[in-house]
Design a protein around this motif. Structure first.
Motif, short mmCIF file in Angstrom:
data_model
loop_
_atom_site.label_atom_id
_atom_site.label_comp_id
_atom_site.label_asym_id
_atom_site.label_seq_id
_atom_site.Cartn_x
_atom_site.Cartn_y
_atom_site.Cartn_z
N GLU A 107 0.84 -1.20 0.00
CA GLU A 107 0.00 0.00 0.00
C GLU A 107 0.87 1.24 0.00
OE1 GLU A 107 -2.65 2.56 -0.29
OE2 GLU A 107 -3.59 0.60 0.08
N SER A 108 0.63 2.14 -0.97
CA SER A 108 1.45 3.36 -1.04
C SER A 108 0.94 4.45 -0.09
CB SER A 108 1.48 3.90 -2.47
OG SER A 108 0.17 4.19 -2.91
N ASN A 109 -0.35 4.44 0.21
CA ASN A 109 -0.91 5.43 1.14
C ASN A 109 -0.64 4.96 2.56
OD1 ASN A 109 -2.36 7.21 2.68
ND2 ASN A 109 -4.35 6.76 1.76
N ARG A 110 0.32 5.59 3.23
CA ARG A 110 0.70 5.21 4.59
C ARG A 110 0.22 6.23 5.63
NH1 ARG A 110 2.87 0.09 3.82
NH2 ARG A 110 3.99 0.26 5.77
N LYS A 111 -0.64 7.18 5.19
CA LYS A 111 -1.09 8.24 6.10
C LYS A 111 -1.87 7.65 7.28
CE LYS A 111 -1.54 11.88 2.64
NZ LYS A 111 -2.49 12.73 1.91
N ALA A 112 -1.58 8.22 8.45
CA ALA A 112 -2.24 7.76 9.67
C ALA A 112 -2.24 8.90 10.68
CB ALA A 112 -1.52 6.55 10.24
N GLN A 113 -3.03 8.73 11.71
CA GLN A 113 -2.98 9.68 12.81
C GLN A 113 -3.26 8.94 14.11
OE1 GLN A 113 -5.99 12.68 12.06
NE2 GLN A 113 -7.60 11.48 13.02
N PHE A 114 -2.58 9.39 15.15
CA PHE A 114 -2.91 8.97 16.50
C PHE A 114 -3.88 9.98 17.05
CE2 PHE A 114 1.01 6.30 17.12
CZ PHE A 114 0.37 5.20 17.66
N ARG A 115 -4.94 9.50 17.71
CA ARG A 115 -5.90 10.39 18.34
C ARG A 115 -6.12 9.92 19.77
NH1 ARG A 115 -11.50 11.13 18.59
NH2 ARG A 115 -11.90 9.22 17.43
N THR A 116 -6.02 10.86 20.70
CA THR A 116 -6.24 10.56 22.12
C THR A 116 -7.40 11.39 22.64
OG1 THR A 116 -3.95 9.98 22.62
CG2 THR A 116 -5.25 10.80 24.44
N ALA A 117 -8.26 10.74 23.40
CA ALA A 117 -9.31 11.43 24.15
C ALA A 117 -8.98 11.26 25.62
CB ALA A 117 -10.68 10.85 23.84
N ILE A 118 -8.88 12.37 26.34
CA ILE A 118 -8.62 12.33 27.77
C ILE A 118 -9.87 12.84 28.49
CG2 ILE A 118 -7.32 13.36 29.68
CD1 ILE A 118 -4.87 13.31 27.97
N ALA A 119 -10.36 12.00 29.40
CA ALA A 119 -11.50 12.40 30.23
C ALA A 119 -10.98 12.81 31.60
CB ALA A 119 -12.49 11.25 30.36
N LEU A 120 -11.50 13.88 32.11
CA LEU A 120 -11.19 14.35 33.45
C LEU A 120 -12.47 14.35 34.26
CD1 LEU A 120 -9.51 15.91 35.66
CD2 LEU A 120 -10.19 18.01 34.47
N VAL A 121 -12.45 13.65 35.38
CA VAL A 121 -13.55 13.73 36.34
C VAL A 121 -12.99 14.49 37.53
CG1 VAL A 121 -15.09 12.47 37.87
CG2 VAL A 121 -14.67 11.62 35.57
N LEU A 122 -13.52 15.68 37.72
CA LEU A 122 -13.05 16.58 38.77
C LEU A 122 -14.24 16.91 39.65
CD1 LEU A 122 -10.46 18.15 39.57
CD2 LEU A 122 -11.31 20.04 38.17
N ASP A 123 -14.22 16.36 40.85
CA ASP A 123 -15.35 16.49 41.76
C ASP A 123 -16.60 15.94 41.08
OD1 ASP A 123 -13.57 17.57 43.64
OD2 ASP A 123 -13.83 19.57 42.80
N ASP A 124 -17.57 16.77 40.78
CA ASP A 124 -18.80 16.26 40.16
C ASP A 124 -18.92 16.62 38.68
OD1 ASP A 124 -19.68 15.10 42.56
OD2 ASP A 124 -20.49 17.02 43.25
N GLU A 125 -17.84 17.07 38.09
CA GLU A 125 -17.90 17.49 36.69
C GLU A 125 -17.01 16.61 35.83
OE1 GLU A 125 -18.51 21.79 35.77
OE2 GLU A 125 -17.49 22.00 37.71
N GLN A 126 -17.36 16.56 34.54
CA GLN A 126 -16.59 15.75 33.60
C GLN A 126 -16.24 16.60 32.37
OE1 GLN A 126 -18.44 12.33 31.32
NE2 GLN A 126 -17.22 11.23 32.84
N PHE A 127 -15.00 16.43 31.90
CA PHE A 127 -14.50 17.18 30.76
C PHE A 127 -13.73 16.24 29.85
CE2 PHE A 127 -14.55 19.66 34.64
CZ PHE A 127 -15.29 20.77 34.30
N PHE A 129 -10.78 16.18 26.58
CA PHE A 129 -9.79 16.90 25.80
C PHE A 129 -9.24 15.95 24.74
CE2 PHE A 129 -9.96 18.24 30.16
CZ PHE A 129 -10.14 19.61 30.07
N GLU A 130 -9.04 16.48 23.53
CA GLU A 130 -8.58 15.63 22.43
C GLU A 130 -7.24 16.12 21.89
OE1 GLU A 130 -11.09 13.84 19.01
OE2 GLU A 130 -10.09 15.57 18.12
N GLY A 131 -6.41 15.18 21.51
CA GLY A 131 -5.14 15.48 20.86
C GLY A 131 -4.97 14.61 19.64
#
Length: 192
Positions: A107-127, A129-131
């Protein structure tokens, strides 16, 4: 502030501890959690939330958790949410890389990406963040550092794979590093 990073992967834990030096970041083993938290979500974001909520509900700690996927363009985004178990439940990084390299043979198309989702639970809230780190899959393994798919992923603009970079260099440009930087900015804005 003590915060749990919901992982038993010591490499990941070390990477996040290095990226968050102003927190006392501990892993699951440090809080007595020996369980393999099920990742039953259909997306990276769902899996990250599941793990963070599990720790908060069962152990009472504020928690960050991540789920990371390697998304390969020629494979329609696979392995994606199944990245860690691409070659089966053993989570063997060498078997995962070998399977991926085999799938891309010729395969000549070798394009890829790493994607991370980080969840933060801080007290009673949730957030969440993506990279994202765009790059390409090499034709063979290169380098001895890092973990997971690092020996076959070369980020855009680099001549080296993640496995050839030192941890600080990788942390500045990696998917996880980018998501953690967003987390840090958020924590600084709320002055936690």
């Amino acid at each position: 502030m003590k915060i749990v990073f919901a992982t038993n992967n010591l490499n990941k834990l070390q990477e996040v501890q290095d990226l968050l030096p102003f927190f006392n970041v501990v892993g699951l083993k440090d809080i007595g959690c020996e369980e393999d938290i099920p990742e039953t979500g259909d997306t990276l974001e769902e899996n990250a939330k599941i793990k963070a909520n599990f720790v908060k509900e069962k152990f009472g700690f504020n928690c960050i958790s991540d789920d990371t996927g390697l998304e390969v363009e020629a494979l329609n985004g696979e392995p994606g949410v199944h990245t860690a178990r691409y070659s089966g439940d053993s989570r063997d990084p060498n078997k995962n890389m070998d399977k991926l390299l085999n799938e891309l043979e010729g395969e000549s198309n070798r394009k890829a990406q790493f994607r991370t989702a980080i969840a933060l639970v801080l007290d009673d809230e949730q957030f969440v963040f993506e990279g994202v780190c765009k790059g390409e899959i090499t034709k063979e393994k290169q380098g001895e550092k890092g973990f997971g798919y690092d020996p076959i992923f070369k980020p855009e603009g680099s001549y080296e794979t993640f496995a050839e970079m030192d941890i600080d260099e990788k942390g500045r440009i990696s998917h996880r590093g980018i998501a953690i930087q967003k987390l840090i900015i958020f924590l600084e804005t709320i002055r936690y």
